[in-house]
Design an enzyme around this catalytic site. Sequence first.
Site, PDB file in Angstrom:
ATOM      1  N   ARG A 152      90.918  -9.986  91.818  1.00  0.00           N
ATOM      2  CA  ARG A 152      90.915  -8.778  92.632  1.00  0.00           C
ATOM      3  C   ARG A 152      90.743  -7.540  91.757  1.00  0.00           C
ATOM      4  O   ARG A 152      90.015  -6.612  92.109  1.00  0.00           O
ATOM      5  CB  ARG A 152      92.196  -8.654  93.452  1.00  0.00           C
TER       6      ARG A 152
ATOM      7  N   ASP B  98      89.632 -11.494 106.273  1.00  0.00           N
ATOM      8  CA  ASP B  98      90.725 -10.824 106.975  1.00  0.00           C
ATOM      9  C   ASP B  98      90.428 -10.798 108.463  1.00  0.00           C
ATOM     10  O   ASP B  98      89.265 -10.873 108.866  1.00  0.00           O
ATOM     11  CB  ASP B  98      90.912  -9.391 106.463  1.00  0.00           C
TER      12      ASP B  98
ATOM     13  N   ARG C 205      97.900 -17.705 103.916  1.00  0.00           N
ATOM     14  CA  ARG C 205      97.733 -16.796 102.756  1.00  0.00           C
ATOM     15  C   ARG C 205      97.856 -17.515 101.416  1.00  0.00           C
ATOM     16  O   ARG C 205      98.340 -16.935 100.439  1.00  0.00           O
ATOM     17  CB  ARG C 205      98.742 -15.632 102.784  1.00  0.00           C
TER      18      ARG C 205
ATOM     19  N   TYR D 247      95.610  -3.069 116.441  1.00  0.00           N
ATOM     20  CA  TYR D 247      95.145  -2.328 115.260  1.00  0.00           C
ATOM     21  C   TYR D 247      94.124  -1.254 115.636  1.00  0.00           C
ATOM     22  O   TYR D 247      94.100  -0.169 115.062  1.00  0.00           O
ATOM     23  CB  TYR D 247      94.541  -3.289 114.230  1.00  0.00           C
TER      24      TYR D 247
ATOM     25  N   ARG E  88      98.268 -12.657  96.692  1.00  0.00           N
ATOM     26  CA  ARG E  88      98.863 -11.900  95.587  1.00  0.00           C
ATOM     27  C   ARG E  88      99.966 -12.604  94.814  1.00  0.00           C
ATOM     28  O   ARG E  88     100.310 -12.175  93.717  1.00  0.00           O
ATOM     29  CB  ARG E  88      99.384 -10.555  96.102  1.00  0.00           C
TER      30      ARG E  88
HETATM   31  C1  LIG Z   1      97.917  -8.831 110.514  1.00  0.00           C
HETATM   32  C2  LIG Z   1      96.916  -9.558 109.655  1.00  0.00           C
HETATM   33  C3  LIG Z   1      96.019  -8.972 108.730  1.00  0.00           C
HETATM   34  N1  LIG Z   1      95.305 -10.007 108.153  1.00  0.00           N
HETATM   35  C4  LIG Z   1      95.719 -11.207 108.677  1.00  0.00           C
HETATM   36  C5  LIG Z   1      96.690 -10.945 109.646  1.00  0.00           C
HETATM   37  C6  LIG Z   1      97.356 -11.994 110.478  1.00  0.00           C
HETATM   38  C7  LIG Z   1      98.524 -12.423 109.686  1.00  0.00           C
HETATM   39  C8  LIG Z   1      99.340 -13.504 110.250  1.00  0.00           C
HETATM   40  O1  LIG Z   1      99.716 -13.517 111.420  1.00  0.00           O
HETATM   41  O2  LIG Z   1      99.702 -14.383 109.441  1.00  0.00           O
HETATM   42  C9  LIG Z   1      95.223 -12.560 108.401  1.00  0.00           C
HETATM   43  C10 LIG Z   1      94.755 -12.875 107.054  1.00  0.00           C
HETATM   44  N2  LIG Z   1      94.724 -12.107 105.930  1.00  0.00           N
HETATM   45  C11 LIG Z   1      94.201 -12.824 104.901  1.00  0.00           C
HETATM   46  C12 LIG Z   1      93.851 -14.100 105.399  1.00  0.00           C
HETATM   47  C13 LIG Z   1      93.115 -15.120 104.563  1.00  0.00           C
HETATM   48  C14 LIG Z   1      93.394 -16.489 104.857  1.00  0.00           C
HETATM   49  C15 LIG Z   1      94.721 -17.008 104.365  1.00  0.00           C
HETATM   50  O3  LIG Z   1      94.866 -17.174 103.155  1.00  0.00           O
HETATM   51  O4  LIG Z   1      95.603 -17.332 105.191  1.00  0.00           O
HETATM   52  C16 LIG Z   1      94.225 -14.156 106.728  1.00  0.00           C
HETATM   53  C17 LIG Z   1      94.147 -15.300 107.722  1.00  0.00           C
HETATM   54  C18 LIG Z   1      94.018 -12.375 103.523  1.00  0.00           C
HETATM   55  C19 LIG Z   1      94.659 -11.127 103.119  1.00  0.00           C
HETATM   56  N3  LIG Z   1      94.712  -9.948 103.818  1.00  0.00           N
HETATM   57  C20 LIG Z   1      95.315  -9.001 103.043  1.00  0.00           C
HETATM   58  C21 LIG Z   1      95.681  -9.576 101.794  1.00  0.00           C
HETATM   59  C22 LIG Z   1      96.320  -8.855 100.635  1.00  0.00           C
HETATM   60  C23 LIG Z   1      95.191  -8.142  99.986  1.00  0.00           C
HETATM   61  C24 LIG Z   1      95.504  -7.616  98.628  1.00  0.00           C
HETATM   62  O5  LIG Z   1      96.206  -6.625  98.522  1.00  0.00           O
HETATM   63  O6  LIG Z   1      94.989  -8.235  97.667  1.00  0.00           O
HETATM   64  C25 LIG Z   1      95.247 -10.905 101.835  1.00  0.00           C
HETATM   65  C26 LIG Z   1      95.328 -11.916 100.725  1.00  0.00           C
HETATM   66  C27 LIG Z   1      95.490  -7.583 103.439  1.00  0.00           C
HETATM   67  C28 LIG Z   1      96.048  -7.390 104.782  1.00  0.00           C
HETATM   68  N4  LIG Z   1      95.373  -7.592 105.947  1.00  0.00           N
HETATM   69  C29 LIG Z   1      96.218  -7.325 106.995  1.00  0.00           C
HETATM   70  C30 LIG Z   1      97.481  -6.929 106.464  1.00  0.00           C
HETATM   71  C31 LIG Z   1      98.688  -6.544 107.291  1.00  0.00           C
HETATM   72  C32 LIG Z   1      97.357  -6.971 105.078  1.00  0.00           C
HETATM   73  C33 LIG Z   1      98.415  -6.684 104.047  1.00  0.00           C
HETATM   74  C34 LIG Z   1      98.307  -5.300 103.545  1.00  0.00           C
HETATM   75  C35 LIG Z   1      99.281  -5.046 102.400  1.00  0.00           C
HETATM   76  O7  LIG Z   1     100.297  -5.737 102.281  1.00  0.00           O
HETATM   77  O8  LIG Z   1      98.980  -4.143 101.617  1.00  0.00           O
HETATM   78  C36 LIG Z   1      95.851  -7.528 108.416  1.00  0.00           C
END
Ligand SMILES: Cc1c2[nH]c(c1CCC(=O)O)Cc1[nH]c(c(CCC(=O)O)c1C)Cc1[nH]c(c(CCC(=O)O)c1C)Cc1[nH]c(c(C)c1CCC(=O)O)C2
Length: 356
Positions: free
Chosen positions: A40, A78, A27, A155, A31
Amino acid sequence: MTELKNDRFLRALLKQPVDVTPVWMMRQAGRYLPEYRATRAEAGDFMSLCMNPERACEVTLQPLDRYPQLDAAILFSDILTIPDAMGLGLYFETGEGPRFKKTVRTAADIEALPVLDTRKDLTYVVDAVATIRRELNGRVPLIGFTGSPWTLATYMVEGGSSKDYRRTKAMLYDQPEVLHVLLDKLVLSITDYLNQQILAGAQAVQIFDSWGGALSHNAYQEFSLKPMQRIIDGLIKEHDGRQVPVILFTKGGGQWLESMADSGATALGLDWTTDIGSARARVGNKVALQGNMDPAVLYAQPQRIRAEVATILKSYGPGSGHVFNLGHGVTPEVDPAHAGAFFEAVHELSGQYHQG
Ligand SMILES: Cc1c2[nH]c(c1CCC(=O)O)Cc1[nH]c(c(CCC(=O)O)c1C)Cc1[nH]c(c(CCC(=O)O)c1C)Cc1[nH]c(c(C)c1CCC(=O)O)C2
């Protein structure tokens, strides 16, 4: 193809000699960075960012521009793009995480799901990979990724995030053959998804098995590891004259490292509950290791972050085969200066382990 200027990350995954331990952060575009929040806000929401290759490229490069130490870029996207493309209708409720409009809870629901054709159904991801690779211009390698079949299935069955995976586990125990049909469709879709990312320019891929650690010993082998093994078997092994390493990250998988090391993966991602030196002794020469600092260390002061980095480097010990990372994704509250202190510490303190 443009020549790769920094190949430390790929070399470490293949256990080839490096000058210092490579580092990237799960990540890393997200954020905690003000520039990410600004992009964003312009784009509107998270999925609009993912679906616009130019914007996805812009945020992928933000951490690289801020932190010269980063040794890899990761596609901004994602894991839930796959269930979304299967027709489940992904949306994000502020403060509540991901949700789906539709769930899959019966054999008929699962039967109705398509196997995806990435180039048609997830064109925006392929385009983002190609755009990022072009704009990187050989600075560092690009990592592609997917969720694991088990993690995506939770999911899809629950309809969003879950604490206990109640419905998915009930299906696993009551109707294992039905869950297997879902996992089979995910295996086929994901194999194509990763192969298309590789063909578009991803130089390594990571499988995020975020919720594999919630399974029992036997269930992990059958419902999480086996499907991931089938994916790995189906991946393109070499592209543009280079091996394409596969990183397998099961959060909470510390007790299964030996069987994970037999999956065909090039490297295993470790969360912070496992001692990396013991993990190295257990997996031997089979795989490289990635990890594994507790993401919460980044809430502490830079000096303390440095000390934790030193401890992990010492535990891994001399020689290649270690990619430094956190044990899970960075959290939005982290001070960007602390992330910088982390990356600096890895390069500054690791040279002593790579002499001769
Ligand atoms: C469970 C999961 C998800 N997404 C992901 C997982 C596996 C996580 C792990 O094991 O580390 C994986 C993920 N999500 C994102 C990436 C991008 C690559 C990276 O930077 O690592 C990756 C690899 C960006 C993201 N994916 C997300 C964000 C935040 C988006 C935002 O609000 O701007 C990012 C940067 C959103 C997301 N997407 C998901 C969740 C639970 C969330 C958070 C929601 C929240 O907190 O409101 C599903």
